[in-house]
Design a protein around this motif. Structure first.
Motif, PDB file in Angstrom:
ATOM      1  N   THR B 119     -14.308 -53.114  91.470  1.00 25.31           N
ATOM      2  CA  THR B 119     -14.018 -54.474  90.830  1.00 25.31           C
ATOM      3  C   THR B 119     -14.147 -53.684  89.383  1.00 25.31           C
ATOM      4  N   GLN B 120     -13.800 -53.661  88.682  1.00 23.98           N
ATOM      5  CA  GLN B 120     -13.687 -53.017  87.496  1.00 23.98           C
ATOM      6  C   GLN B 120     -11.375 -53.057  86.840  1.00 23.98           C
ATOM      7  N   ARG B 122      -7.392 -53.770  88.426  1.00 21.66           N
ATOM      8  CA  ARG B 122      -6.633 -55.086  87.865  1.00 21.66           C
ATOM      9  C   ARG B 122      -5.639 -54.478  88.548  1.00 21.66           C
ATOM     10  N   MET B 123      -5.623 -55.549  89.187  1.00 29.76           N
ATOM     11  CA  MET B 123      -3.312 -55.365  89.820  1.00 29.76           C
ATOM     12  C   MET B 123      -2.319 -55.577  88.524  1.00 29.76           C
ATOM     13  N   PRO B 124      -1.447 -55.098  88.616  1.00 30.82           N
ATOM     14  CA  PRO B 124      -0.775 -55.524  87.742  1.00 30.82           C
ATOM     15  C   PRO B 124       0.164 -56.878  87.715  1.00 30.82           C
ATOM     16  N   THR B 219      -4.733 -63.880  96.535  1.00 26.81           N
ATOM     17  CA  THR B 219      -5.763 -64.297  95.719  1.00 26.81           C
ATOM     18  C   THR B 219      -5.075 -63.363  94.102  1.00 26.81           C
ATOM     19  N   GLN B 220      -4.914 -62.184  94.695  1.00 27.12           N
ATOM     20  CA  GLN B 220      -4.435 -61.166  93.789  1.00 27.12           C
ATOM     21  C   GLN B 220      -5.655 -60.519  93.313  1.00 27.12           C
ATOM     22  N   LEU B 221      -6.481 -60.167  93.939  1.00 23.81           N
ATOM     23  CA  LEU B 221      -7.963 -59.058  93.159  1.00 23.81           C
ATOM     24  C   LEU B 221      -8.338 -59.234  94.369  1.00 23.81           C
ATOM     25  N   TRP B 222      -9.325 -58.031  94.382  1.00 24.75           N
ATOM     26  CA  TRP B 222     -10.584 -57.991  94.551  1.00 24.75           C
ATOM     27  C   TRP B 222     -12.195 -57.860  94.379  1.00 24.75           C
ATOM     28  N   VAL B 223     -12.988 -59.090  95.247  1.00 25.06           N
ATOM     29  CA  VAL B 223     -14.026 -58.946  94.701  1.00 25.06           C
ATOM     30  C   VAL B 223     -14.731 -59.011  96.137  1.00 25.06           C
ATOM     31  N   GLU B 224     -15.720 -58.524  95.913  1.00 29.14           N
ATOM     32  CA  GLU B 224     -16.623 -58.715  97.424  1.00 29.14           C
ATOM     33  C   GLU B 224     -16.911 -59.680  98.037  1.00 29.14           C
ATOM     34  N   GLY B 225     -16.936 -59.579  99.697  1.00 27.63           N
ATOM     35  CA  GLY B 225     -17.416 -61.046 100.321  1.00 27.63           C
ATOM     36  C   GLY B 225     -15.887 -61.730  99.965  1.00 27.63           C
ATOM     37  N   MET B 226     -14.855 -61.488  99.557  1.00 25.19           N
ATOM     38  CA  MET B 226     -13.867 -62.278  99.642  1.00 25.19           C
ATOM     39  C   MET B 226     -13.320 -62.864 100.551  1.00 25.19           C
TER      40      MET B 226
END
Lengths: 377, 315
Positions: B119-120, B122-124, B219-226
């Motif tokens: 979660t910390q 970041r995708m470029p 979305t270009q991110l990772w968040v749990e439950g996404m």
């Protein structure tokens, strides 16, 4: 047969080993001195938190959890904290709160508006437990509310948005249309208008606090409609990422999100819950806890606008600094008349200052926000 | 006037583009589940597989800087999740529904646990822009259809390929035969269990690509439950589309389209309660697919007869 033999052997040996472990520390003999010190040592206060989203959302819940950690650190061994994440805003929440009481928690924080009714119900049954409800408006003898003036952050973000937009169209991804969120959209628009009277704000609601794919979709629809600066009241960084993928600008919300999209990120309106969590827990420890409603902002260190991008013109930065200083010493008020509603009718007369009751009940858009407000007459 | 008409036209082109983009998430997952179910195995673990794949895709993209590697990692993660499920339900004949639910719960929990450090991360930051040469520049058609992420075309091509595979190719017909009557296929000498496992693994891989598409491309991110329930919608879509690839694709685009449409309508200031708009995608998709698939005998003929049932090769 052999299996049964081996398993019974395993069982017996495991029993034996547990027995061994148990007998390892020498049985304490009665020593008056030791008993005394044990009595003097106060049991730590058990504090529980119910979060609406996952701790890893990088936004709202992340901010609450950071504050929980800060509080635990500040108060050392006097407290033990636990949390349950992703507790739905529904009847299920009640069960979670009962569970927390059952585990001996004496101070319980619920960090979303939707826990209001469940917490009220549970609070009646557990008079010896103190409840703290974020963003609600109902209190009881052992239930009080706390909130942050997130609209102050929204206003400061608006100042930047108004100075950066080229097309004079701002887009907001709204979560759930409740006064708190509507007030943020209004304040964001007021901030933008203070720099650029020509701006209009378009709003799209996802009706959820956390749904990254839909937050992305909503952001896209705003960008397709011409918005070049986005702002969101949802809990993840999806809107900021969507703006970045389209080469537009956006803000971080609740937590500092600058590292998610260094190019697209203009600033982050953050909430720092730590000062309140420390105060509330100290109240409970000292026995001075009484029911009240707390609403902290820039003044108390609960709200800030951070990581302002180099893209932001100096003029806007200076304005943000002035506003921040004014909010701190009370010389500046955001909701001060004249303020017109969407239809142009005055909602706040010239020089009139909105009180907290007025702010708590905002269910209208100000002039400059485009489109109808869901559920409004 | 012409300018207004022009901008409305442009907006509808953008709406079509956004619908295809959003629909691709569901199309990939639902086509994967279709492959599973055609072979007679129902896998309720889609949501869990997609979550783990979303994490795997994100992690690999962050580390390698290459989104294609991320999508491949998502496929691998989905396949790896599906394989033990396949072994459990095909060889040990565990209850498919229970095992699938367990897989889903495991995926949600495991991705939250293993994903915590990410979660910390970041995708470029990147600005996405794609265009098919020549046709991408055509008015209306270009922005509507030909400026998409390549995966959008991959999903559409896959639907066509699967439609051909299940009706025209020998291998596809064998898979279907196994889905209809594993006993008969077994009697004819087909390795029922191995073919079923391949279908389950392939289906898992496609669900994995879908999950990675959400985190790496969409979305270009990772968040749990996404994944937020997309796996369950894909499962329902497969059934409503009566296990036909073309209809799965149609349903996915419809769902994506109505999702986008309601945001567009809100933005344009159409005065309909947004809560009502939020349920529109579900309503519209169910209504359309149920009405085109309402013929009961038709559903029966298309539903793989052995779906969800255990198979003992010895009997």
């Amino acid at each position: 047969m052999r299996l049964a033999f081996w398993s019974s052997f395993a069982l017996a040996s495991s029993l034996a080993s547990t027995g061994c472990e148990k007998s390892q520390p020498p049985a304490p003999e009665h020593k008056p001195a030791e008993t005394k010190s044990a009595e003097a040592k106060i049991e730590p206060l058990k504090v529980a938190f119910a979060y609406v989203g996952p701790v890893g959302d990088g936004g709202w819940t992340f901010a609450h959890d950071n504050a929980r950690k800060a509080m635990e650190k500040e108060l050392g061994g006097k407290v033990v904290t636990t949390f349950v994440e992703s507790v739905p805003e529904a009847a299920d929440a009640e069960r979670v709160f009962h569970d927390m009481i059952g585990q001996g928690n004496k101070l319980i924080f619920g960090t979303t508006f939707g826990y209001m009714e469940p917490m009220l119900k549970v609070a009646v049954d557990a008079k010896d437990v103190k409840f703290e409800h974020a963003t609600g408006y109902k209190t009881a003898e052992n239930l009080r509310t706390y909130d942050s003036r997130t609209y102050e952050g929204a206003y400061m973000a608006g100042i930047i948005a108004g100075s950066v937009t080229k097309r004079n169209v701002l887009g907001v991804v709204g979560s759930v249309p409740i006064p708190e969120v509507i007030r943020n959209i209004d304040s964001f628009t007021l901030g933008a208008q203070s720099m650029n009277p020509k701006v209009t704000t378009k709003v799209v609601w996802v009706n959820k606090w956390f749904d990254p794919p839909n937050e992305t979709a909503a952001a896209k629809s705003l960008i397709d409609g011409g918005a070049d600066v986005l702002f969101q009241n949802t809990d993840s960084s999806a809107v900021l990422k969507a703006a970045a993928a389209a080469g537009k600008n956006a803000f971080g919300w609740d937590s500092d999100m600058s590292s998610y999209a260094p190019q697209a990120h203009l600033a982050s309106a953050i909430v720092n819950w730590a000062p309140y969590y420390i105060k509330a827990t100290k109240d409970a420890l000292a026995g001075t806890w009484k029911t009240e409603r707390t609403w902290w902002g820039v003044k108390e260190g609960a709200i800030d606008l951070v990581s302002i991008s180099d893209k932001v013109p100096a003029e806007a930065r200076a304005k943000v600094d002035t506003v921040k200083a004014g909010l701190k010493d009370g010389s500046f008020v955001i909701w001060k008349g004249p303020i017109a509603g969407q239809d142009g009718k005055e909602v706040l007369k010239k020089d009139a200052i909105a009180d907290d009751k007025f702010l708590g009940g905002i269910n209208f858009y100000v002039k400059g926000v485009d489109g109808p407000l869901p559920g409004a007459k | 006037m012409a300018a207004i008409a022009g901008s409305a036209l442009m907006e509808s082109a953008l709406l079509i583009a956004a619908s295809l983009h959003a629909g691709t998430i569901l199309a990939l997952a639902a086509l994967g589940l279709l492959v599973n179910e055609r072979a007679g195995v129902v896998n309720l673990g889609a949501e869990g597989m997609m979550l783990v794949a979303a994490l795997a895709g994100f992690a690999v993209t962050v580390r390698s800087g290459n989104p294609w590697l991320g999508l491949a990692a998502g496929a691998a993660a989905g396949a790896l999740m599906a394989a033990p499920f396949g072994l459990l339900v095909i060889w040990l004949n565990a209850n498919q529904y229970a095992a699938g639910l367990a897989l889903s719960l495991f995926g949600a929990g495991f991705s939250a646990f293993a994903g915590a450090p990410f979660t910390q991360e970041r995708m470029p930051e990147r600005v996405d822009s794609f265009a098919v040469p020549v046709v991408g520049q055509w008015p209306f058609v270009g922005p509507a259809f030909f400026r998409q992420h390549p995966m959008v075309y991959v999903a559409a091509a896959l639907a066509i390929l699967l439609a051909w595979f299940f009706t025209r190719s020998r291998a596809g017909l064998v898979v279907r035969a196994i889905g209809e009557s594993p006993e008969a296929a077994h009697a004819l000498g087909y390795p029922v269990r191995r073919i079923r496992l391949s279908a389950v693994v392939a289906g898992g891989a496609l669900c994995g690509v879908s999950g990675a598409y959400i985190s790496v491309v969409y979305t270009q991110l990772w968040v749990e439950g996404m994944v937020a329930g997309k796996g369950w919608i894909a499962l329902a879509l497969t059934t409503f589309a009566t296990w036909r690839p073309g209809r799965v694709l149609l349903g996915a685009y419809l769902f994506g389209g109505v999702t986008m449409l309601q945001f567009y309508l809100q933005r344009r200031g159409v005065d309909v309660p947004s809560h009502l708009l939020t349920i529109l995608p579900y309503l519209a998709t169910i209504l359309v697919l149920v009405s085109i698939s309402r013929n009961a005998t038709w559903i029966r003929t298309h539903m793989p007869a052995s779906l969800g049932k255990p198979f003992w090769p010895g009997s």
